[in-house]
Every structure is written in C-alpha cells, then in structure tokens.
Write an enzyme that holds these catalytic residues in place. Structure first.
Site, PDB file in Angstrom:
ATOM      1  N   CYS A 179       0.789  -1.233   0.000  1.00 45.89           N
ATOM      2  CA  CYS A 179       0.000   0.000   0.000  1.00 45.89           C
ATOM      3  C   CYS A 179       0.823   1.287   0.000  1.00 45.89           C
ATOM      4  O   CYS A 179       0.751   2.059  -0.949  1.00 45.89           O
ATOM      5  CB  CYS A 179      -0.937  -0.010   1.197  1.00 45.89           C
ATOM      6  SG  CYS A 179      -1.944  -1.489   1.237  1.00 45.89           S
TER       7      CYS A 179
HETATM    8  C1  UGA Z   1      -1.425   0.805   5.261  1.00 53.91           C
HETATM    9  C2  UGA Z   1      -2.228   1.773   6.124  1.00 53.91           C
HETATM   10  O1  UGA Z   1      -1.721   1.773   7.465  1.00 53.91           O
HETATM   11  C3  UGA Z   1      -3.712   1.399   6.152  1.00 53.91           C
HETATM   12  O2  UGA Z   1      -4.459   2.385   6.849  1.00 53.91           O
HETATM   13  C4  UGA Z   1      -4.214   1.323   4.706  1.00 53.91           C
HETATM   14  O3  UGA Z   1      -5.587   0.962   4.638  1.00 53.91           O
HETATM   15  C5  UGA Z   1      -3.395   0.297   3.953  1.00 53.91           C
HETATM   16  O4  UGA Z   1      -2.013   0.694   3.958  1.00 53.91           O
HETATM   17  C6  UGA Z   1      -3.916   0.237   2.530  1.00 53.91           C
HETATM   18  O5  UGA Z   1      -3.729   1.194   1.773  1.00 53.91           O
HETATM   19  O6  UGA Z   1      -4.642  -0.715   2.189  1.00 53.91           O
HETATM   20  P1  UGA Z   1      -0.356  -1.607   5.662  1.00 53.91           P
HETATM   21  O7  UGA Z   1       0.386  -1.387   4.396  1.00 53.91           O
HETATM   22  O8  UGA Z   1      -1.064  -2.891   5.850  1.00 53.91           O
HETATM   23  O9  UGA Z   1      -1.470  -0.465   5.896  1.00 53.91           O
HETATM   24  O10 UGA Z   1       0.698  -1.509   6.866  1.00 53.91           O
HETATM   25  P2  UGA Z   1       1.197  -0.380   7.890  1.00 53.91           P
HETATM   26  O11 UGA Z   1       0.901  -0.836   9.241  1.00 53.91           O
HETATM   27  O12 UGA Z   1       0.724   0.957   7.481  1.00 53.91           O
HETATM   28  O13 UGA Z   1       2.786  -0.473   7.675  1.00 53.91           O
HETATM   29  C7  UGA Z   1       3.380  -0.106   6.449  1.00 53.91           C
HETATM   30  C8  UGA Z   1       4.883  -0.132   6.541  1.00 53.91           C
HETATM   31  O14 UGA Z   1       5.353   0.952   7.341  1.00 53.91           O
HETATM   32  C9  UGA Z   1       5.465  -1.408   7.175  1.00 53.91           C
HETATM   33  O15 UGA Z   1       6.566  -1.839   6.407  1.00 53.91           O
HETATM   34  C10 UGA Z   1       5.915  -0.951   8.545  1.00 53.91           C
HETATM   35  O16 UGA Z   1       6.991  -1.697   9.048  1.00 53.91           O
HETATM   36  C11 UGA Z   1       6.332   0.479   8.267  1.00 53.91           C
HETATM   37  N1  UGA Z   1       6.313   1.337   9.467  1.00 53.91           N
HETATM   38  C12 UGA Z   1       5.159   1.553  10.146  1.00 53.91           C
HETATM   39  C13 UGA Z   1       7.489   1.929   9.885  1.00 53.91           C
HETATM   40  O17 UGA Z   1       8.555   1.766   9.274  1.00 53.91           O
HETATM   41  N2  UGA Z   1       7.467   2.729  11.007  1.00 53.91           N
HETATM   42  C14 UGA Z   1       6.319   2.973  11.688  1.00 53.91           C
HETATM   43  O18 UGA Z   1       6.363   3.726  12.697  1.00 53.91           O
HETATM   44  C15 UGA Z   1       5.140   2.364  11.260  1.00 53.91           C
END
Ligand code: UGA
Length: 461
Positions: A288
């Site tokens: 995403c």
């Molecule tokens: C993301 C959004 O959080 C959702 O709200 C959205 O609906 C979704 O995309 C989508 O478009 O369908 P997702 O990709 O499942 O969800 O995962 P996240 O929890 O957002 O994490 C994304 C990435 O960011 C991961 O690789 C995670 O490790 C990284 N991340 C997250 C960080 O590097 N630091 C942080 O503080 C948080």
C-alpha cells in the site's frame, strides 16, 4: 453521527445482499465480516482453486484471525464465494469493487483490474432490472470512479448512472495483520457519492452493520473525487511520518548519545502530532504505502505538478535499506563471503506479505557485496522464496538463522524476534553483531560481549 435523512432505501435493509468482487485482504475480510453480522455476502473471483478453498473455510493467504472468521462466515449460511461476477450481481443489491490496483513499471497506477471488473459488472447489470449500487473500495486516483468505472458500466450495460445504478467510492483504511479489527472498529467511514441516493443506501448498509458503534464513528459524506483523494492523503501522510522519523534518526546518528526513540516519543506527545508511525528503521514496505505514494506522485506529475515532498519521502525510504548495509559495514568492513542473518522477511509482523518488503532490497544489497544471506521469517518463507528464490538460504527457526552467522539484521519485529535473548546471540553466532533495524532491543540491556547497533542512536563509548 448519523445526520442524514434517508429518502431512499433498497428493499428491506435487513434482507440486503452484498456482492464483493475480489478475494484479497479487503474483499475477503469484508465479506466475512458482513456475513458474521447477518448480512448476506457473496465474494466473486475468477480463481476456481481459491474459490473452492474459501468455500471450504480456508483462506488463500495468511491474515491474523481470518481462518477462524472465514469458518464462522461459511457456517453462518450468509456467505459464499462464486466464480465469475454474474451470479454474485444477480443475487445482490450492492456491488463492492475490491480488486487490486498494482503499480506499473513507470510507478503509475495500473487500472486494468478495475476496468475489467467495471465491464463485467456492466454486462451482468444488462440482465438485471433492479437498481444496483456500485461501491469502489479499491484505491484509485481521483476521477477514476466517475469517469472510468461509471462510464464503463454505462457502456457495457446500456444503463445510466444516477438513474439505473448508483455509484460510491468508499476508501478503506485496513492495515494488514489487523484488517478484521479495523473492519469492525473503524475510526471513520468516508462515503464519496455520485448522488444522495447512492450515499443513503451505503450509509444504511453501515447503520445496519455497525449499529450503536456509529455513535463514536463519524460518517463523512463528500463527492467521489474527494473520497478518492482522502485515501491517498492518508497513506501519504503515514509514509511522510515514517520518512520524517527516518530523517530525524539519521540526524540523531550524527550526535553521540542522542536516541531517536526518546526523541520521537517527545515529539509524538504533542497532541497535534501523536506517536503513531514515528518508528524509525529500515523503512516502509507492503502493497500500500509504496504503491500509493508512487501512484499519486505519478498522477500529479501527469497533470503538471511535481510533488517534491512525496518524492523525498520515497527517496528517504529507499535510502534506509542502503543505510542498514553501511551500518553493518562499519562493524564488518569486508562483508564478502560473510554469513549475514536477516531476521524477519515480511514487510511487517502479522502477515506473510512480501510486496515491497525492505528485506528484499536489503538482501539484494548484501548479495551484490558478496555476502551469503540466510533469512528467517515465522510465516513468510514461501512468499519470500517466490521473490528471492535461491539467492538466499532459508532457516526454519531463529537458532538456525543465527548459527555461525557473522552478523544479524533485524528487519521485521515479530514477537519471536524481538524477544531473542542476548545469550542466544552469543551462543549461536560466530560474531554477535546485531543491527537493530526496528529498534526492538533495549541498548541498555546489552553488555560488552555483543555489538548492538541501533538505528537512530550512537553509543557513548
Ligand atoms: C497501510 C495503512 O496503514 C492502512 O491504513 C491502509 O488501509 C493500507 O495501507 C492500505 O492502503 O490498504 P499496511 O500497508 O497494511 O497499511 O501496513 P502499515 O501498518 O501501514 O505499515 C506499512 C509499513 O510501514 C510497514 O513496512 C511498517 O513496518 C512500516 N512502518 C510503520 C514503519 O517503518 N514505522 C512505523 O512507525 C510504522
């Protein structure tokens, strides 16, 4: 916060049937959630094998809690999966489009599945007399719902949008690994509507689905294009927060004694900011954030605007996977022939999804430098193998991954990985050098026998 007069209702809301086109995270989780709350849900797919598995209560992909929820949905009698769109549309009042919108080679959005699904819905509607509501839940660039989906359905059905069928765009905010919880407990519902009738019907569905929960969950209604951009606005800001935290971490690394975790905690306590998504580390991956930031950047450029902030967000993110290797090389200058363990391969815990996972780029950088890489992930090995093939080795557990390794890099913060003991690193590794790419270990707890390098922190030596 239900403040809209409902002038139109699709027969009896208690008998409403919803077709969900797509059986990925959004589609399958939505179908199961509707069914377990008494709403008839029909998922449609063209993959016969997946269809059979789903009807047998077996999810085709890993998602926390989905196997149990799917079994519950199947046994409720309100759920089924069918091959092709026609039957699902014939038996339903609402069609939810939840197909993928992947990234093209030029980083723009690929609307192939959206176009195909819109035409298929149009063909099916040709044979149907009743009004049908079409809801786009896939992430699409502004104007796609009206100008592409609406028009293609009109062309294929010979019907008129706004008269014979309605159109909504309802962005989804489900995060992988917690998509069931996010579906049952959203913080808001955004309804983009072609007209009031379309929005009223969709709102009625959610009033039926959520009941009293809506007292604390606003429903915001707007036009189709604004709703489409809400989704990008959301994911772009989440990605921006991460790249901001990573940029601050790089600055923190320039000053002995500064710790980015404490800095971001201090910053995040500001009520205007909050602590979420300020975790510095190897960067964001998944299907995403990278795809959506790229898609809206390409969209803006195609309209003549260069989004400089979003371009930097992507650049900083790409840099983090190179930076992790340079941190390693400070400890181990010549990594040629060295055995490096990658702990965690999935783009985040709670999923086996490997799309745009930072582990892929890190593995490639290490292999390019001649290192021998062994990876371990509690659930993503099969998916990782599809991408990385035999360019790396795969361990069946933490112990095997660490065994005889010259260094280890923490990439995904699975519980099993975040709780590895200092003694285990010492016991199994040839040289216990740990690069903590997710800040899971407390540097204070590590003694001199082990070398812990934490992102965003330079040790006082
Ligand atoms: C993301 C959004 O959080 C959702 O709200 C959205 O609906 C979704 O995309 C989508 O478009 O369908 P997702 O990709 O499942 O969800 O995962 P996240 O929890 O957002 O994490 C994304 C990435 O960011 C991961 O690789 C995670 O490790 C990284 N991340 C997250 C960080 O590097 N630091 C942080 O503080 C948080």
């Amino acid at each position: 916060m239900i403040s809209f007069m409902k002038q139109y209702v699709v027969r009896d809301m208690n008998k409403i049937s919803v077709a969900i086109h797509g059986t990925g995270f959004i589609g399958l989780v939505s179908g199961c959630c509707f069914a377990t709350r008494g709403i008839k849900a029909i998922n449609s797919t063209f993959n016969k094998g997946n269809c059979e598995r789903i009807n047998n209560g077996e999810s085709p992909f890993f998602e926390n809690g989905l196997d149990e929820l799917l079994k519950e949905a199947v046994s409720s009698g309100n759920f089924k999966c069918v091959v092709g769109r026609d039957k699902a549309i014939e038996e339903s009042d609402i069609s939810i489009i939840a197909v993928g919108t992947p990234m093209r080679k030029d980083n723009s959005i690929d609307l192939y599945f959206i176009k195909q699904t819109a035409r298929q819905i149009g063909h099916a509607l040709k044979k149907k007399d009743e009004y049908h509501l079409i809801v786009v839940r896939s992430t699409v660039v502004p104007s796609t719902t009206r100008n592409l989906v609406g028009k293609l359905v009109e062309e294929a059905s010979g019907k008129k949008m706004g008269k014979d069928f309605g159109l909504c765009m309802q962005p989804e905010f489900l995060a992988e690994g917690r998509s069931i919880e996010d579906t049952f407990k959203p913080d808001r519902i955004i309804i983009g509507e072609l007209d009031q009738k379309s929005g009223d019907i969709l709102q009625s569905l959610y009033e039926r689905f959520y009941g009293n929960y809506l007292e604390n969950c606003p429903i915001l209604r707007m036009n189709l294009e604004s709703a489409e951009l809400v989704k990008y606005g959301n994911n772009c800001l989440l990605a921006t927060k991460i790249s901001y935290a990573n940029e601050m971490a790089r600055i923190a690394e320039l000053v002995v004694g500064v710790d980015i975790v404490q800095v971001m905690k201090g910053v995040g306590l500001d009520y205007r900011i909050n602590e979420e998504f300020l975790g510095a580390g190897v960067g964001f991956g998944g299907s995403c954030l990278p795809k959506d930031v790229n898609a809206i950047t390409a969209f803006a450029k195609s309209k003549g605007y260069n989004p400089r902030l979003l371009t930097s967000v992507l650049d900083i993110n790409a840099d983090q996977t190179i930076h992790v290797v340079s941190l390693l090389k400070k400890e181990l200058p010549d990594i040629k022939g060295k055995r490096i363990a990658l702990l965690g391969l999935a783009f985040k815990p709670g999923t086996d999804d490997m799309r745009f996972a930072p582990s892929i780029r890190i593995a490639h950088h290490l292999i390019d430098e001649g290192a021998s890489v062994i990876g371990y992930d509690p659930v993503a090995e099969i998916e990782a193998e599809k991408i990385l093939g035999n360019s790396i080795d795969y361990a069946s557990g933490v112990e095997e991954a660490l065994y005889d390794a010259d260094a280890a890099i923490i990439i995904t913060e699975w519980d099993e990985i975040s709780t590895i003991k200092v003694e285990d690193f010492k016991k199994y590794m040839k040289t216990p050098i740990i690069i903590d790419g997710r800040r899971v270990y407390n540097p204070e707890e590590y003694n001199n026998d082990i070398r812990l390098v934490s992102f965003g922190r330079t040790e006082i030596s």
